[in-house]
Design an enzyme around this catalytic site. Structure first.
Site: not given
Ligand code: GLN
Ligand code: ZN
Length: 763
Positions: A698, A609, A19
């Site tokens: 967003h 989900e 990462k």
């Protein structure tokens, strides 16, 4: 011999090295060479870990710099034209442009990997689509391991699953035609791997365990017939996971592959029937160690399953495996130095799961005596969990057992409640509100970090948060919002915040699981019966309310979302955990109401989900999910207004259940789709109040008043204007004040414009 095998390993590294390296590379502070060096070190480290643990079949090509489906797109030369790729091997700039977008072209779409929290890059297929070998990664990594003395089993996403995961971007594309074009490239890959010395390949075909149509079934038959011919002598393991084979069982067993992998955690019942029907010569890979969870394996129970398979097939036809790739578990429990030792003793992360697999294979091969110590130890843990009073809380269980249907019903139906609420709040038409959070500024984060570290005392921390709240309240009053929020400054995360205050939850320090690209999540862990020792949000909400005459909305995360964004128990059903959480939240709702907070929002962004992968299981899930939500809110007076919020949701499949939640007001994400997402609500004639998001949070873009008015006009055409609320798509915590201030002001102006239009029309 019974083989110990693995299907995939977490990529980030124990220190999240990958990462950090990729993010530094993107920032320009790390060279490409250094990124590659880190990646290589991680691969070697992880292969060695697996070898040292005694794993016989170690995967390669499970590593990825971003995502394994993106890697497949590159391997197959499936690169959308907009990236200007000119053929040959896909270079790293193109690779990351596909993942993250570039100046020239937006990123490829990303979506959830089955029912996990991992997100993959969605392949795109166009008219005239061709495929060709365009990456050497899978071969390079095989060679790299070989050079280190480790023989690996390369992993590929299978052709039928690859196609099923992708999107046809043009009309008139023929599925069978794509299959036909894809197979020769797969054949070439298998041949090259065989030439490099591979004896096994793992081809992931999770779609074999999903609901699939006849065309897809034909695709499977055609594809595997060809693949079997392509590299005779190269053994193929076809893997399925996340569900049982069910109606696709005969198809799966008919494929000309040397081994089939079953997820026996999700669907243990399929073992018997598979053993009854398995063709001669086919090997079975038994996914007995949960790749999706953090609990220690019940070795005795797993061994019993493996022994059953060995009795039927012999030791040479059995592999022991995790249920799915270990990508979905955190890497190493040994890193947890602060966890309660007893709770920790119940857990296994990826590194520990490898050891479990190896022990089970040994036990199956050499007999129970050979692993007696491990079995005794495991039985003890199982027993400890079964009786621990830290897990089992009689009060919670009795309360759940005493739940009545009335507890999940409001006193009156919506029309009466609506009247009562209108009389109480006198809100204008097109009332404005927001979804809850306001910008989580660097100052807020810094204060929280200092508080966690002990550098800031509780009082000073709470004072700092109160100041933030006061600012947010003042701002909302200034621009003229109708229903205010306190801004959620005090919350790190919408699930963690509640988990930390609930009994039955524990937290890891390093339990990261990849979510997408370089991003990880560290889900809280539900280990026992959940209850609420004391009020969680009342203090903050009442403080915020004390600053204003306007109504202050209390903000809670719903039971379904809290459940699905946590690691779940494997000793009770999801339904049981969910309803326990619902009861805890119910007390919070009651406390808020008592304290004068009478508009309360219960966020449920995860309801969709949670849908099971197979349609046949949907009804059952939706029934308890809806019950849980209702249980959490249906303790209030008619005058108390319950809101809910959902985002990222396609509602068509679940609209009836969304209706059944019976929230007085729902806010949803609709601005990006230009209100298209409203269609489901319109078609269903959704009866309650609804706030279709008009501001896409967003994006850093600031929408102007006119475009939000446009969206509201669109909404007004299809909905009763008296039911429409005006709000953003989602919470504002990821945005900065510089964007939020003008955007919300424009939003309030848009609502005002709508009211004026309405007045004019009436006059
Ligand atoms: N109330 C939460 C917020 O505003 C909701 C977040 C979400 O829906 N994901 O941040
Ligand atoms: Zn949201």
């Amino acid at each position: 011999m019974v083989l110990a095998t693995n299907l995939g390993f977490p990529r980030f590294g124990a220190g999240r090295e990958l990462k950090k390296a990729t993010e530094s590379y993107w920032k320009g502070t790390l060279s490409l060479n250094d990124l590659f060096k880190t990646a290589k070190e991680l691969r070697l480290r992880h292969w060695s870990m697996q070898k040292d643990a005694g794993i016989n079949h170690i995967p390669s090509n499970d590593f990825s710099l971003y995502d394994q489906i993106l890697d497949m797109c590159c391997l197959l030369g499936c690169v959308p034209e907009r990236y200007g790729w000119s053929g040959g091997t896909v270079d790293i700039e193109t690779y990351f442009a596909m993942a993250r977008g570039s100046k020239k072209a937006p990123a490829m779409e990303m979506t959830k990997w089955f029912d996990t929290n991992y997100h993959y890059i969605v392949p795109e297929f166009y008219k005239g689509q061709t495929f060709n070998l365009a990456s050497t990664k899978i071969f390079d990594e095989f060679e790299e391991a070989k050079a280190a003395g480790i023989e690996t089993r390369p992993v590929l996403i299978g052709p039928i699953t690859f196609l099923a995961l992708g999107k046809m971007k043009d009309e008139g594309l023929e599925y069978q035609d794509l299959v036909k074009k894809l197979i020769p490239v797969y054949a070439q890959i298998l041949q090259k791997l065989q030439k490099a010395g591979a004896t096994w390949v793992q081809i992931d075909e999770p779609y074999l365990a999903m609901d699939i149509c006849e065309g897809t079934k034909e695709g499977y038959k055609a594809a595997y017939k060809e693949l079997a011919k392509a590299a005779p002598g190269l053994n193929i393991l076809a893997t399925t996971y996340f569900e049982g084979l069910r109606d696709n069982l005969d198809l799966a067993l008919s494929l000309p592959v040397q081994a089939l992998h079953l997820d026996l955690r999700r669907a243990p019942e399929q073992l018997d029937i598979v053993l009854a029907k398995i063709p001669k010569g086919m090997m079975l890979s038994l996914g007995v160690v949960d790749g999706r969870n953090i609990w220690k394996n019940d070795l005795s129970a797993s061994l019993a399953m493996i022994e059953k398979a060995v009795a039927k097939l012999g030791t040479d036809r059995v592999m022991v495996a995790p249920s799915c790739s270990l990508l979905h578990s955190p890497i190493d429990l040994d890193l947890e130095t602060a966890m309660d030792p007893q709770i920790k003793s119940w857990m296994a992360f990826a590194a520990q799961k490898l050891a479990e697999i190896a022990v089970l294979a040994k036990g199956a091969e050499k007999g129970r005596d050979a692993i007696q110590n491990e079995l005794t130890q495991s039985d003890k843990i199982v027993q400890d969990r079964k009786i621990s009073d830290r897990i089992h809380n009689k009060i919670v269980q009795d309360r759940l057992a005493a739940v009545t249907p009335e507890m999940a019903r409001r006193k009156n139906a919506f029309p009466l409640r609506q009247q009562a609420q209108r009389a109480r709040y006198h809100l204008p038409t097109f009332p404005t509100t927001s979804i809850g959070s306001f910008p989580q500024t660097p100052e807020i984060r810094k204060a929280r970090a200092a508080f966690k570290k002990g550098d800031l005392d509780r009082n000073s921390y709470e004072e700092a948060m109160k100041k933030e709240i006061a600012y947010v309240v003042q701002y909302q009053e200034k621009i003229g919002m109708d229903v205010l929020v306190h801004g959620e400054a005090e919350r790190n995360d919408m699930v963690e915040y509640f988990g930390e205050q609930l009994d039955g939850y524990v937290f890891s320090q390093h339990g990261w699981v990849q979510s997408y690209g370089s991003r990880g999540v560290k889900p809280p862990i539900i280990f026992g019966d959940v209850s609420r020792p004391r009020a969680m949000t009342v203090k903050w909400s009442t403080y915020a309310q004390s600053l204003t005459q306007k109504p202050m909305k209390g903000m809670l995360t719903g039971p379904i979302t809290i459940l699905f964004w946590s690691f779940k128990r494997d000793d009770v059903s999801y339904e049981t955990s969910c309803k326990q959480i619902a009861l805890a939240l119910r007390d919070e709702v009651a406390d808020l109401e008592k304290a004068g907070i009478t508009i309360i929002q219960m966020d449920e962004p995860a309801i969709r989900e949670g849908l099971p992968l197979r349609r046949a299981d949907w009804d059952l899930y939706l029934r308890w999910a809806v019950e849980s939500f209702r249980l959490s809110v249906c303790c209030v007076e008619d005058t108390t207004q319950i809101h809910t919020h959902m985002c990222y949701s396609e509602f068509n499949d679940i609209i009836e259940s969304v209706g059944a939640l019976d929230a007085d007001v729902i806010s949803i994400e609709t601005s990006r789709s230009q209100m298209e997402l409203l269609d489901a609500f319109v078609a269903y004639k959704y009866p309650n109040e609804i706030g279709p998001g008009v501001y896409d949070i967003h994006s850093p873009r600031i929408p102007d008043t006119a475009e939000m008015v446009d969206l509201l006009v669109k909404a007004k055409k299809v909905l009763d204007p008296d039911l429409i609320w005006v709000n953003p798509d989602c919470g504002l915590k990821t945005r900065g004040w510089a964007e939020v201030e003008p955007a919300l002001k424009n939003m309030v102006d848009a609502a005002r414009t709508m009211r004026e239009k309405q007045k004019k029309a009436a006059a």
